[in-house]
Design an enzyme around this catalytic site. Structure first.
Site, short mmCIF file in Angstrom:
data_model
loop_
_atom_site.label_atom_id
_atom_site.label_comp_id
_atom_site.label_asym_id
_atom_site.label_seq_id
_atom_site.Cartn_x
_atom_site.Cartn_y
_atom_site.Cartn_z
N CYS A 49 -5.80 6.56 -1.02
CA CYS A 49 -4.69 7.00 -0.30
C CYS A 49 -5.23 7.57 0.95
CB CYS A 49 -3.90 7.83 -0.93
SG CYS A 49 -2.35 7.12 -2.12
N VAL A 50 -6.12 8.45 0.89
CA VAL A 50 -6.58 9.06 2.10
C VAL A 50 -7.94 8.95 2.31
CG1 VAL A 50 -6.63 11.49 3.58
CG2 VAL A 50 -4.79 10.82 1.59
#
Lengths: 104, 186
Positions: free
Chosen positions: A103-104
């Site tokens: 996600c990051v």
């Protein structure tokens, strides 16, 4: 798995066109893939691409933008300049790797 | 003229195709048709666990080449306030999703323990702290806006806020800036 021809080489790809076989890639193929999406690879691009290739072997998954930035020491801003629009996906495509899933 | 054509060099006959050429498959990175998609995220909560959803979604949208604006209002103002941004907290109180007795959350020091634990878990999966995350969002082209009413209520000005905040603006200004955007309220 579909097969597509990049330059003169036939490679296996997924439905979107990302390479599915790590070993079918070499740097010439990387340059050909980059050219297909309008990117002319410079040393700065290669630093990111080579990091992605090595990191994939160690981690078993494609590095996210943050990981490339932190571990290869390339500022996020630069990654957006080098691979405009969707940098993480473009880097993965050129490096012959799946799209990053983090996600990051 | 006719004779000239007749004596022209013969064209090499085409070689027999052994297999149909593989179709060219190139991912669509949207470069041909730049996205008109625009995202506005309103961050109204100041708890540690409520700060991250907005930041993560903003970061994801920017990675997809989407113009992204964040508006920090009310308790969400803590996320961009220099003196608070590194000290956001997580409490078990009122949060049944911890699946622990609610009474535990009220014990002295429990919020500090829960906060410490959550920060540790966030760091372990390589997700940055709140101030670092704001930097990353701005470096990726994101826009940070502070709410005028919140600033007035809390007696804060630009100097008290994260350096990358572009301005303290009214709700109406934000609505104007985000015309046509998809809006997320967190």
């Amino acid at each position: 798995m579909p097969v597509t021809t990049v330059g003169t080489t036939a490679v296996h790809v997924d439905a979107e066109g990302f390479l599915t076989d790590y070993d079918e890639w070499d740097e010439q193929l990387g340059a050909d893939l980059a050219a297909r999406i309008g990117i002319d690879l410079t040393d700065a691009h290669w630093r990111a691409i080579r990091f992605l290739r090595t990191d994939y072997v160690e981690q078993g998954e494609t590095a996210t933008l943050r990981r490339v930035s932190m571990l290869a020491g390339i500022p996020i801003k630069d990654l957006f300049t080098l691979f405009p629009g969707k940098p993480a996906k473009k880097m993965a495509y050129i490096a012959g790797l799946p799209k990053p899933h983090g996600c990051v | 003229m006719k004779a000239l054509f007749a004596t022209s060099i013969p064209i090499t006959p085409p070689t027999a195709a052994t297999a149909a050429p593989a179709p060219s498959i190139v991912p669509d990175f949207g470069d041909g048709t730049p996205t008109k998609r625009k995202l506005a995220i309103i961050c109204s909560k100041g708890n540690l666990d409520m700060a991250y959803p907005g930041l993560i979604l903003a970061n994801a949208a920017l990675g997809e080449g989407i113009e992204t604006h964040l508006f920090f209002t009310f308790w969400g103002f803590d996320i961009i306030t220099k003196s608070r941004m590194s000290d956001l907290k997580f409490t078990m109180l009122g949060n049944t999703a911890t699946h622990l007795p609610q009474g535990l959350g009220g014990l002295p020091g429990m919020t500090a323990v829960a906060t410490h634990q959550m920060k540790k878990q966030i760091a372990e999966i390589g997700v940055p702290t709140v101030p670092e995350f704001l930097e990353q969002i701005v470096d990726s082209g994101g826009h940070l806006w502070a709410c005028r009413m919140s600033a007035d209520m809390m007696h804060l000005d630009v100097a008290d806020l994260h350096g990358a905040v572009e301005g303290i603006i009214s709700a109406a200004d934000f609505i104007e800036k985000t015309e046509g955007a998809q809006i997320l309220f967190i």
